[in-house]
Design a protein around this motif. Structure first.
Motif, mmCIF file in Angstrom:
data_model
loop_
_atom_site.group_PDB
_atom_site.id
_atom_site.type_symbol
_atom_site.label_atom_id
_atom_site.label_comp_id
_atom_site.label_asym_id
_atom_site.label_seq_id
_atom_site.Cartn_x
_atom_site.Cartn_y
_atom_site.Cartn_z
ATOM 1 N N GLY A 1 13.565 -6.277 10.066
ATOM 2 C CA GLY A 1 14.996 -6.113 9.841
ATOM 3 C C GLY A 1 15.269 -5.248 8.633
ATOM 4 N N GLU A 2 16.484 -5.355 8.123
ATOM 5 C CA GLU A 2 16.953 -4.595 6.971
ATOM 6 C C GLU A 2 17.928 -5.463 6.198
ATOM 7 O OE1 GLU A 2 20.110 -1.664 8.009
ATOM 8 O OE2 GLU A 2 19.466 -2.076 10.065
ATOM 9 N N GLY A 3 18.308 -5.057 5.001
ATOM 10 C CA GLY A 3 19.197 -5.915 4.243
ATOM 11 C C GLY A 3 19.786 -5.265 3.010
ATOM 12 N N ILE A 4 20.664 -6.029 2.358
ATOM 13 C CA ILE A 4 21.289 -5.642 1.094
ATOM 14 C C ILE A 4 20.967 -6.722 0.080
ATOM 15 C CG2 ILE A 4 23.457 -5.103 -0.091
ATOM 16 C CD1 ILE A 4 24.677 -4.477 2.636
ATOM 17 N N TYR A 5 20.436 -6.300 -1.074
ATOM 18 C CA TYR A 5 20.125 -7.246 -2.152
ATOM 19 C C TYR A 5 21.130 -7.069 -3.286
ATOM 20 C CZ TYR A 5 17.829 -9.350 -6.168
ATOM 21 O OH TYR A 5 17.567 -10.108 -7.279
ATOM 22 N N LEU A 6 21.737 -8.172 -3.714
ATOM 23 C CA LEU A 6 22.685 -8.181 -4.826
ATOM 24 C C LEU A 6 22.177 -9.113 -5.909
ATOM 25 C CD1 LEU A 6 26.040 -8.613 -2.829
ATOM 26 C CD2 LEU A 6 24.940 -6.474 -3.502
ATOM 27 N N GLU A 7 22.377 -8.711 -7.159
ATOM 28 C CA GLU A 7 21.976 -9.559 -8.284
ATOM 29 C C GLU A 7 23.151 -9.706 -9.247
ATOM 30 O OE1 GLU A 7 18.637 -9.459 -11.796
ATOM 31 O OE2 GLU A 7 18.055 -8.821 -9.784
ATOM 32 N N PHE A 8 23.448 -10.935 -9.617
ATOM 33 C CA PHE A 8 24.590 -11.225 -10.474
ATOM 34 C C PHE A 8 24.239 -10.990 -11.944
ATOM 35 C CE2 PHE A 8 25.657 -13.218 -6.574
ATOM 36 C CZ PHE A 8 27.030 -13.338 -6.530
ATOM 37 N N ASP A 9 25.274 -10.723 -12.742
ATOM 38 C CA ASP A 9 25.104 -10.480 -14.169
ATOM 39 C C ASP A 9 24.697 -11.777 -14.872
ATOM 40 O OD1 ASP A 9 26.567 -10.484 -17.060
ATOM 41 O OD2 ASP A 9 25.822 -8.488 -16.544
ATOM 42 N N GLY B 1 22.547 -0.005 10.221
ATOM 43 C CA GLY B 1 23.968 -0.302 10.033
ATOM 44 C C GLY B 1 24.238 -1.152 8.809
ATOM 45 N N LEU B 2 23.404 -2.144 8.551
ATOM 46 C CA LEU B 2 23.633 -3.002 7.399
ATOM 47 C C LEU B 2 23.342 -2.258 6.098
ATOM 48 C CD1 LEU B 2 24.430 -5.804 6.433
ATOM 49 C CD2 LEU B 2 22.040 -6.500 6.610
ATOM 50 N N VAL B 3 22.284 -1.474 6.064
ATOM 51 C CA VAL B 3 21.969 -0.691 4.869
ATOM 52 C C VAL B 3 23.093 0.294 4.559
ATOM 53 C CG1 VAL B 3 20.415 1.071 3.958
ATOM 54 C CG2 VAL B 3 19.482 -0.963 5.057
ATOM 55 N N ARG B 4 23.662 0.877 5.593
ATOM 56 C CA ARG B 4 24.763 1.817 5.385
ATOM 57 C C ARG B 4 25.951 1.137 4.707
ATOM 58 N NH1 ARG B 4 25.492 3.013 10.284
ATOM 59 N NH2 ARG B 4 23.836 4.587 10.345
ATOM 60 N N MET B 5 26.186 -0.141 5.037
ATOM 61 C CA MET B 5 27.302 -0.851 4.413
ATOM 62 C C MET B 5 27.046 -1.131 2.938
ATOM 63 S SD MET B 5 29.632 -1.057 6.602
ATOM 64 C CE MET B 5 30.690 -2.038 5.548
ATOM 65 N N GLY B 6 25.803 -1.023 2.481
ATOM 66 C CA GLY B 6 25.516 -1.236 1.078
ATOM 67 C C GLY B 6 25.645 0.001 0.220
ATOM 68 N N GLU C 1 33.373 -6.623 9.485
ATOM 69 C CA GLU C 1 33.403 -5.187 9.220
ATOM 70 C C GLU C 1 32.485 -4.404 10.157
ATOM 71 O OE1 GLU C 1 35.154 -3.490 7.048
ATOM 72 O OE2 GLU C 1 36.071 -5.062 5.813
ATOM 73 N N CYS C 2 31.291 -4.975 10.444
ATOM 74 C CA CYS C 2 30.252 -4.205 11.144
ATOM 75 C C CYS C 2 30.105 -4.546 12.608
ATOM 76 C CB CYS C 2 28.904 -4.413 10.452
ATOM 77 S SG CYS C 2 28.923 -4.105 8.689
ATOM 78 N N LEU D 1 20.734 -12.606 -4.254
ATOM 79 C CA LEU D 1 20.829 -13.004 -2.848
ATOM 80 C C LEU D 1 20.552 -11.784 -1.980
ATOM 81 C CD1 LEU D 1 23.699 -12.130 -1.135
ATOM 82 C CD2 LEU D 1 24.660 -13.447 -3.006
ATOM 83 N N LEU D 2 19.912 -12.052 -0.875
ATOM 84 C CA LEU D 2 19.605 -11.020 0.115
ATOM 85 C C LEU D 2 20.288 -11.402 1.414
ATOM 86 C CD1 LEU D 2 17.880 -8.527 1.092
ATOM 87 C CD2 LEU D 2 16.122 -10.197 1.722
ATOM 88 N N VAL D 3 21.139 -10.516 1.922
ATOM 89 C CA VAL D 3 21.716 -10.662 3.249
ATOM 90 C C VAL D 3 20.989 -9.667 4.144
ATOM 91 C CG1 VAL D 3 23.769 -10.423 4.669
ATOM 92 C CG2 VAL D 3 23.950 -11.432 2.394
ATOM 93 N N TYR D 4 20.367 -10.167 5.210
ATOM 94 C CA TYR D 4 19.514 -9.297 6.000
ATOM 95 C C TYR D 4 19.604 -9.633 7.480
ATOM 96 C CZ TYR D 4 16.173 -13.211 6.109
ATOM 97 O OH TYR D 4 15.575 -14.433 6.294
ATOM 98 N N THR D 5 19.157 -8.696 8.296
ATOM 99 C CA THR D 5 19.068 -8.900 9.742
ATOM 100 C C THR D 5 17.608 -9.111 10.095
ATOM 101 O OG1 THR D 5 18.705 -6.576 10.239
ATOM 102 C CG2 THR D 5 20.988 -7.309 10.111
ATOM 103 N N ALA D 6 17.351 -10.154 10.847
ATOM 104 C CA ALA D 6 16.002 -10.413 11.336
ATOM 105 C C ALA D 6 16.134 -11.365 12.509
ATOM 106 C CB ALA D 6 15.123 -11.000 10.251
ATOM 107 N N SER D 7 16.783 -10.891 13.553
ATOM 108 C CA SER D 7 17.119 -11.749 14.683
ATOM 109 C C SER D 7 16.118 -11.667 15.821
ATOM 110 C CB SER D 7 18.517 -11.403 15.216
ATOM 111 O OG SER D 7 18.581 -10.037 15.577
#
Length: 621
Positions: A432-440, A537-542, A498-499, A522-528
C-alpha cells in the motif's frame, strides 16, 4: 459442505476458532492449525510455496516461519503431475444443537461436529409429510473470557441442574416478542419450562447470570471446551461462562500482529537476503549450509537465476553471513516481549526519513512548503509511496478484545505443542501507500500539562479500567494517545469523503509514547489486499496544497456531531464498545473495526476541540 472465503479473511475475521456461516446457512467454526495443509489425494504437497518471511515479526512471535493460507486449485488435466491441488481449510459444524422450525414440532436435537449435511428432523409428526423438514442450528452459544466456547447448556438450563440425568426430548419454542423471555425451553419429562430471560446478562460483581443462576446455590463454570480442535478437546478453566448470540461481535476477537517491512541492511545486501529468503532458493541454500558445505556467490546465482542480476559478490556474501546468523538463532525463544511501542520505534524512525528500498519507498516534504497555520501543531510530513505490511494471526480472545499472552494465544491455535522448527503461524502480505504526520512535541507537552486535560483523561481511564481493565494494543492510555487516535479517525473519514476510498480501505497505525524518547506520530495508509489505494491517490493527497484543506476539515469536523449535544455531553457513563469512548459515536468518529487498532475504543472529540464548558481541554482549541 463447501464454502469459499478469501485467503486474507482466514487471518481475520474468520481465522482459527471463529464462527462463520456458509452460503447454505450452516454455521461453522474454523479448525486448528494442526489440520491445515493435510496432503490432498492425487496431488503432491509443497509447503515452501506458501512460506513467508518477516524477520522482525518472526523474532517477536518466536516462530520459525509464516505461511499463507492455502488457495484452492483444481486439477487441470489428468496428464499433469499436480502440486498443492485440492487443498482446503477445514471447518466444523457448530453449534451442534439444532431445532426443527416446523410449528408442530420445535424439537431440539444434538449432532456431531463432523456432520457433513443438513440434518432432517425424524420426529413422528413429520411421518406423512411429502418433503423432509430440515433442522436449523440454534442461535446461542456459551463463551468465557479465556477463549473457550461451547454449546448452550439446554438440558442443564431447563432442569435447573448442573448435572441432569434426564435424557428426555427437548423443545425450543418461540412465544413471540422481541426479547429472550419469548424463547422457552421444554422437556417432555414434565419439568417446568424455562425461558431464556437474562442468559446473556452479567451480574454487578462481574459474574454471569448463566453461571450463577443455572441452579440455585450452585455455580456452573466454564469446562474449557475447545470444539475447533475436536469434540473432546478441553483444558482446565473454571471461569464464568455467559450466553451469547453466535453472530455477536464479542464471540471472537482475532489477535493480529502486524509490521511494516523495514530493510535490515543496505539496499544491495537486503535485496540479496530477500532472494535467499524465497522458498525456491532458500530451501536449497539452507540444506547446503546444514551439511556444512560452503556456499559461494556463484552457487547463489545458479539457483537464483535472473533474480541475482545486479547483485555484487560482496552483497551476496554479506547476505549469506546473515542467513547463517539467523539459522544459528533458530530455536532460541528466550526473552520477554519488548512491547508494542518499542516494536514500532524502528518503524517510527524509518518513517521520518527518506527511503528508496523496493518494499519501502518514502519521500520527505519540506515543512515550509505547507501553509503557515499548520506550524502551530504539525512538526513533520512524509509521503510513503510504497510499503509492505505483514499481518499474522497469533491468537484470539472472546468476550473482551483484551489479548492473552503471546504464548497462550499461540497455544490456542494448536491442539498439541510442536517443536520450534515446526512452529508456524498463518499470515499474508499486502502492499500500500500512506501519509505520515508527526505532532509538535512542545505543543503536545504544554497541552498535556493542563489540569483539565488530566481530569478528562482520568475519566476515560476509570471507565476503561472498569470495562476492559484499561488494556490497549499500542500502550498506556494517555492524553496524547486519545487525542492522536481520535484525530486519526477524523482524518480517515475526511479522506474517504475527499478521495472516494471505501472506509475499510484505509487504516491507522499509531506511534505514541511518553518521554523519554517520546513518539507522537500517525500513519494513515492503504493496505486492503487488492488494487484499491495502490495507484498513488493517497500520496497525492499528502502533497502541499492538497493536504492542508483535508487537515482543516478533519479538525473542524471534531467540533460538531449530528448527535450533539448528547454525544459531547455523554458524561461519566461513556459510550460505544464497553463504554470506552466519551465524545465519539457512529455519527462522528467511529470507523470499521478493520481500520482501527483499538476496536473503536478510547476516542474523545473533546480532546481535540474542548467542550462548551471547558474549551481548554482541546488540543486545537
Amino acid at each position: 459442505m463447501e464454502g469459499a472465503i478469501r485467503r486474507s479473511q482466514l487471518i481475520a475475521p474468520f481465522g482459527v476458532g471463529s464462527m462463520s456461516v456458509l452460503a447454505n446457512g450452516t454455521s461453522v467454526i474454523g479448525a486448528g492449525l494442526d489440520h491445515w495443509f493435510a496432503k490432498p489425494e492425487h496431488s503432491d504437497l509443497d509447503l515452501s510455496e506458501f512460506e513467508l518471511s518477516e524477520w522482525r515479526l518472526q523474532q517477536r512471535l518466536k516462530v520459525s516461519k509464516f505461511r499463507l493460507p492455502p488457495d484452492f486449485r483444481v486439477r487441470e488435466s489428468s496428464g499433469t503431475h499436480p502440486v498443492n491441488v485440492g487443498l482446503t481449510v477445514p471447518f466444523l459444524r457448530f453449534p451442534t444443537w439444532s431445532f426443527c422450525p416446523f410449528s408442530g414440532c420445535k424439537r431440539l436435537t444434538q449432532h456431531p461436529l463432523s456432520l457433513q449435511e443438513k440434518p432432517a428432523c425424524d420426529a413422528q409428526v413429520h411421518a406423512n409429510q411429502k418433503y423432509e423438514s430440515l433442522m436449523v442450528q440454534v442461535s446461542f452459544v456459551a463463551i468465557c473470557e479465556n477463549g473457550h466456547i461451547t454449546d448452550f447448556p439446554w438440558r442443564e438450563w431447563v432442569h435447573r441442574d448442573v448435572g441432569p440425568t434426564c435424557r428426555g426430548e427437548l423443545k425450543l419454542i418461540s412465544t413471540g416478542g422481541g426479547t429472550l423471555e419469548g424463547q422457552r425451553v421444554e422437556c417432555d419429562c414434565g419439568v417446568k419450562p424455562r425461558t431464556l430471560r437474562d442468559v446473556t446478562m452479567v451480574n454487578p460483581d462481574g459474574s454471569s447470570r448463566l453461571t450463577s443462576n443455572l441452579q440455585p446455590g450452585e455455580q456452573f463454570p466454564c469446562q474449557g471446551l475447545m470444539p475447533w480442535h475436536g469434540a473432546h478437546s478441553s483444558q482446565a478453566c473454571g471461569a464464568p461462562i455467559r450466553a451469547s448470540l453466535r453472530g455477536a461481535s464479542n464471540v471472537y476477537f482475532a489477535q493480529v500482529a502486524s509490521s511494516i517491512y523495514l530493510p535490515q541492511h543496505t539496499t544491495g545486501v537486503q535485496d540479496a537476503l530477500d532472494v535467499l529468503h524465497q522458498p525456491t532458493v532458500g530451501s536449497v541454500v539452507s540444506a547446503l549450509l546444514d551439511v556444512g558445505q560452503e556456499v559461494t556467490p556463484e552457487m547463489v546465482r545458479k539457483y537464483a537465476g535472473p533474480q541475482s542480476a545486479g547483485m555484487s559478490d560482496d552483497d551476496i556474501r554479506a547476505a549469506l553471513r546473515e542467513l547463517e546468523r539467523e539459522k544459528a538463532a533458530e530455536g532460541h525463544t528466550d526473552g520477554a516481549d519488548i512491547g508494542e511501542q518499542e516494536f514500532r520505534r524502528p518503524e517510527f524512525q524509518m518513517l521520518r526519513a527518506k527511503s528508496s528500498n523496493e518494499s519501502l519507498r518514502i519521500s520527505t516534504v519540506d515543512r515550509d512548503a505547507y501553509d503557515d497555520d499548520l506550524d502551530e501543531w504539525l512538526d513533520r510530513v512524509t509521503l510513503v509511496d510504497r510499503l509492505r505490511e505483514t499481518r499474522v494471526l497469533w491468537g484470539f480472545s472472546r468476550v473482551y478484545p483484551r489479548p492473552p499472552t503471546r504464548e497462550a494465544g499461540k497455544a490456542m491455535l494448536r491442539a498439541k505443542p510442536v517443536d520450534y522448527s515446526d512452529q508456524w503461524l498463518p499470515a499474508y502480505e499486502v502492499y500500500g501507500e500512506g501519509i505520515y504526520l508527526e505532532f509538535d512535541a512542545e505543543k503536545l507537552a504544554e497541552w498535556e500539562s493542563r489540569p483539565s486535560v488530566a481530569r478528562r483523561v482520568a475519566k476515560l481511564v476509570q471507565q476503561s479500567t472498569a470495562a476492559v481493565r484499561g488494556d490497549t494494543r499500542t500502550g498506556p492510555l494517555t492524553a496524547r494517545m486519545i487525542m492522536i487516535h481520535t484525530f486519526a479517525h477524523l482524518l480517515v473519514n475526511q479522506l474517504v469523503f475527499e478521495c472516494g476510498y471505501s472506509s475499510a480501505a484505509l487504516r491507522e497505525r499509531l506511534f505514541v509514547s511518553q518521554a523519554p524518547d517520546a513518539m507522537a506520530g500517525l500513519l494513515v495508509y492503504t493496505a486492503s489486499g487488492d488494487s484499491e489505494g495502490t495507484m498513488g491517490g493517497l500520496v497525492r493527497m499528502g502533497e502541499p496544497g492538497r493536504l492542508e484543506p483535508v487537515l482543516r476539515a478533519a479538525r473542524e469536523n471534531a467540533a460538531w456531531c449530528a448527535s450533539d449535544p448528547v454525544c459531547m455531553d455523554v458524561g461519566d457513563s461513556g459510550q460505544g464498545p464497553e463504554s470506552c469512548n466519551l465524545a465519539a459515536c457512529h455519527s462522528c468518529a467511529l470507523l470499521p473495526e478493520t481500520a482501527c487498532e483499538e476496536f473503536n475504543r478510547f476516542l474523545d472529540r473533546a480532546m481535540l476541540v474542548g467542550t462548551m464548558s471547558d474549551p481548554k481541554v482541546g488540543f486545537f482549541s
